[in-house]
Design a protein around this motif. Structure first.
Motif, PDB file in Angstrom:
ATOM      1  N   ASP A 120      37.996 -14.766 -22.862  1.00 29.16           N
ATOM      2  CA  ASP A 120      38.179 -15.806 -23.683  1.00 29.16           C
ATOM      3  C   ASP A 120      37.159 -16.547 -24.220  1.00 29.16           C
ATOM      4  O   ASP A 120      35.766 -16.242 -24.039  1.00 29.16           O
ATOM      5  CB  ASP A 120      38.966 -16.911 -22.709  1.00 29.16           C
ATOM      6  CG  ASP A 120      40.270 -16.198 -21.741  1.00 29.16           C
ATOM      7  OD1 ASP A 120      40.563 -14.858 -22.157  1.00 29.16           O
ATOM      8  OD2 ASP A 120      40.531 -16.711 -21.088  1.00 29.16           O
ATOM      9  N   THR A 121      37.583 -17.362 -25.341  1.00 28.08           N
ATOM     10  CA  THR A 121      36.739 -18.252 -26.152  1.00 28.08           C
ATOM     11  C   THR A 121      35.880 -17.652 -27.069  1.00 28.08           C
ATOM     12  O   THR A 121      35.374 -18.443 -28.162  1.00 28.08           O
ATOM     13  CB  THR A 121      35.963 -19.203 -25.109  1.00 28.08           C
ATOM     14  OG1 THR A 121      34.958 -18.704 -24.439  1.00 28.08           O
ATOM     15  CG2 THR A 121      36.986 -19.880 -24.059  1.00 28.08           C
ATOM     16  N   ILE A 180      40.550 -15.328 -28.045  1.00 25.78           N
ATOM     17  CA  ILE A 180      41.628 -16.025 -27.073  1.00 25.78           C
ATOM     18  C   ILE A 180      41.133 -17.588 -26.648  1.00 25.78           C
ATOM     19  O   ILE A 180      40.115 -17.752 -26.318  1.00 25.78           O
ATOM     20  CB  ILE A 180      41.679 -15.130 -25.869  1.00 25.78           C
ATOM     21  CG1 ILE A 180      41.589 -13.737 -26.025  1.00 25.78           C
ATOM     22  CG2 ILE A 180      42.831 -15.725 -24.990  1.00 25.78           C
ATOM     23  CD1 ILE A 180      42.911 -13.171 -26.784  1.00 25.78           C
ATOM     24  N   THR A 181      42.133 -18.510 -26.991  1.00 25.12           N
ATOM     25  CA  THR A 181      41.694 -19.683 -26.810  1.00 25.12           C
ATOM     26  C   THR A 181      42.565 -20.407 -25.335  1.00 25.12           C
ATOM     27  O   THR A 181      42.358 -21.330 -24.983  1.00 25.12           O
ATOM     28  CB  THR A 181      42.179 -20.663 -27.891  1.00 25.12           C
ATOM     29  OG1 THR A 181      43.689 -20.563 -28.360  1.00 25.12           O
ATOM     30  CG2 THR A 181      41.347 -20.357 -29.112  1.00 25.12           C
ATOM     31  N   ASP A 182      43.750 -19.378 -25.043  1.00 27.14           N
ATOM     32  CA  ASP A 182      44.475 -20.022 -23.868  1.00 27.14           C
ATOM     33  C   ASP A 182      45.403 -18.725 -23.601  1.00 27.14           C
ATOM     34  O   ASP A 182      45.842 -17.772 -24.331  1.00 27.14           O
ATOM     35  CB  ASP A 182      45.272 -21.296 -24.169  1.00 27.14           C
ATOM     36  CG  ASP A 182      45.931 -21.768 -22.913  1.00 27.14           C
ATOM     37  OD1 ASP A 182      45.202 -21.768 -21.949  1.00 27.14           O
ATOM     38  OD2 ASP A 182      47.220 -22.183 -22.940  1.00 27.14           O
ATOM     39  N   ARG A 183      45.565 -18.561 -21.913  1.00 27.41           N
ATOM     40  CA  ARG A 183      46.280 -17.442 -21.553  1.00 27.41           C
ATOM     41  C   ARG A 183      47.353 -18.043 -20.536  1.00 27.41           C
ATOM     42  O   ARG A 183      46.647 -19.145 -19.871  1.00 27.41           O
ATOM     43  CB  ARG A 183      45.498 -16.472 -20.702  1.00 27.41           C
ATOM     44  CG  ARG A 183      44.994 -15.376 -21.658  1.00 27.41           C
ATOM     45  CD  ARG A 183      44.162 -14.474 -20.808  1.00 27.41           C
ATOM     46  NE  ARG A 183      42.797 -14.080 -21.336  1.00 27.41           N
ATOM     47  CZ  ARG A 183      42.780 -12.966 -22.075  1.00 27.41           C
ATOM     48  NH1 ARG A 183      44.051 -12.210 -22.175  1.00 27.41           N
ATOM     49  NH2 ARG A 183      41.471 -12.305 -22.560  1.00 27.41           N
ATOM     50  N   PHE A 201      46.019 -17.522 -29.533  1.00 31.38           N
ATOM     51  CA  PHE A 201      44.810 -16.997 -30.058  1.00 31.38           C
ATOM     52  C   PHE A 201      44.776 -16.951 -31.646  1.00 31.38           C
ATOM     53  O   PHE A 201      45.694 -17.168 -32.266  1.00 31.38           O
ATOM     54  CB  PHE A 201      44.848 -14.990 -29.847  1.00 31.38           C
ATOM     55  CG  PHE A 201      45.873 -14.479 -30.660  1.00 31.38           C
ATOM     56  CD1 PHE A 201      45.524 -13.866 -31.629  1.00 31.38           C
ATOM     57  CD2 PHE A 201      47.118 -14.339 -29.872  1.00 31.38           C
ATOM     58  CE1 PHE A 201      46.741 -13.159 -32.467  1.00 31.38           C
ATOM     59  CE2 PHE A 201      48.256 -13.961 -30.638  1.00 31.38           C
ATOM     60  CZ  PHE A 201      47.800 -13.030 -31.773  1.00 31.38           C
TER      61      PHE A 201
END
Length: 281
Positions: free
Chosen positions: A205-206, A223-226, A140
Motif C-alpha cells: 500500500d501507499t 493502493i490508497t485503501d483496502r 487505487f
C-alpha cells in the motif's frame, strides 16, 4: 461403521434408489393406458383449459370459447397420437432433450424437500467460503504505460510519480480511469481485464508499484485503501447457503438416480477399436 452410516453421500445414494423404487411401484399400480382409439376429456381437463384461458385473458371463457378450446385440445391429442404411431418422436433431438429434462427434473426436485440442520450448513459454509464471503474492496490510482513499454519508459514514469507528478499527466494516453474508489473485484476486472484486481492484491500500500499487466498492457498502481474480504456467519447468509447446498445435493441425487436407472438396462457400446475408427476418419 457408524461414521460410514453418517456420510451424506450414502444417504443420497440410498434416497435415489428409494426414489427409483417408488416410481416403479407407482407405475405398476397405475391403471392400464386407455385405448389409443379413445380420447376422454374429463371435467377436470375442461376446467384446466378454462383456467389457462383465464390466465391469459383475465376472465372465464364463454361456452363457445370453451368448446373451441376443447376441440383444439382434441385435435392436438389426435395429431400427437398419430405422430407417435408414425415414430416421429424418434431421433428428434428437441423431443429427446425435453424428455431428458423432465426426467432429471423429477430427480432433482426431491432435493428441495431436504432440510439439513445448521451443523451441515455450517460445514458447507466453511468448505466453500469463497461462495459467500463479501468481496474485498480497493481504492487505487493507476498509470497506463502502454502495451510493451521500454524499461526506460517505466523508470521515467516511476520517477515522475515519486516526484509528485499528477498521474493523469504520466504514461501513455488511455480512456481507463486514473482512479477507482472502493472498487469491487468484478468492477476492477470488468474495466481492466480478469486478474487485474488479484494482481494488485500482491503489491504494498501507499507506494507506486508494478508494472502490473491488464488486458491492455502494463500499469503502475498505487493502493490508497483496502477493505479485506469478510467471511459472514451462517446466520447472515443462511438462505444463500441452504439454496447452494440444495443445488449441490440436487446434482448428487440426479447422478445417483441416473446411475440406478442405468443399472436396469443392458447397455451395449462400440468397443475401443470401433470408436478409434470413428475419431480417426
Amino acid at each position: 461403521m457408524a461414521r460410514i452410516l453418517r456420510e451424506p453421500l450414502l444417504h443420497f445414494a440410498v434416497f435415489a434408489v428409494i426414489l427409483f423404487v417408488v416410481y416403479a411401484i407407482r407405475n405398476d399400480d397405475a391403471p392400464p393406458p386407455p385405448s389409443q382409439d379413445a380420447i376422454l376429456i374429463s371435467q377436470d381437463d375442461a376446467r384446466a383449459l378454462a383456467q389457462q384461458f383465464a390466465g391469459v385473458w383475465n376472465r372465464q371463457p364463454v361456452q363457445e370459447e370453451l368448446d373451441t378450446l376443447i376441440a383444439s385440445y382434441v385435435d392436438e391429442e389426435v395429431l400427437v397420437r398419430e405422430a407417435l404411431k408414425l415414430g416421429l418422436d424418434r431421433n428428434d433431438p428437441v423431443i429427446r432433450n425435453r424428455l431428458r429434462q423432465k426426467m432429471m427434473f423429477l430427480a432433482e426436485s426431491e432435493s428441495q424437500t431436504l432440510v439439513p440442520d445448521d451443523t451441515v450448513l455450517e460445514q458447507y459454509l466453511q468448505a466453500n467460503p469463497e461462495r459467500f464471503s463479501n468481496p474485498g474492496q480497493i481504492t487505487f490510482l493507476q498509470v497506463y504505460l502502454g502495451e510493451t513499454p521500454s524499461q526506460e519508459a517505466v523508470r521515467r514514469s516511476r520517477a515522475l510519480l515519486a516526484d509528485g507528478q499528477d498521474p493523469a499527466q504520466v504514461g501513455a494516453n488511455t480512456l481507463l480511469p486514473v482512479a477507482m474508489e472502493a472498487a469491487l473485484p468484478q468492477q476492477v476486472d470488468r474495466l481492466f481485464g480478469t486478474g487485474f484486481f488479484e494482481g494488485m492484491a500482491q503489491v504494498a500500500d501507499t507506494e507506486w508499484a508494478g508494472p502490473i499487466r491488464s488486458g491492455y498492457g502494463l500499469h503502475l498502481v498505487r493502493i490508497t485503501d483496502r477493505v479485506a474480504p469478510l467471511q459472514p456467519s451462517l446466520s447472515e447468509v443462511r438462505d444463500d447457503v441452504l439454496a447452494d447446498w440444495r443445488r449441490e445435493q440436487s446434482q448428487i441425487l440426479a447422478d445417483a438416480y441416473l446411475a440406478a436407472l442405468r443399472d436396469t438396462y443392458d447397455i451395449a457400446l462400440p468397443d475401443t477399436t470401433q470408436l478409434q475408427d470413428i475419431v480417426t476418419q
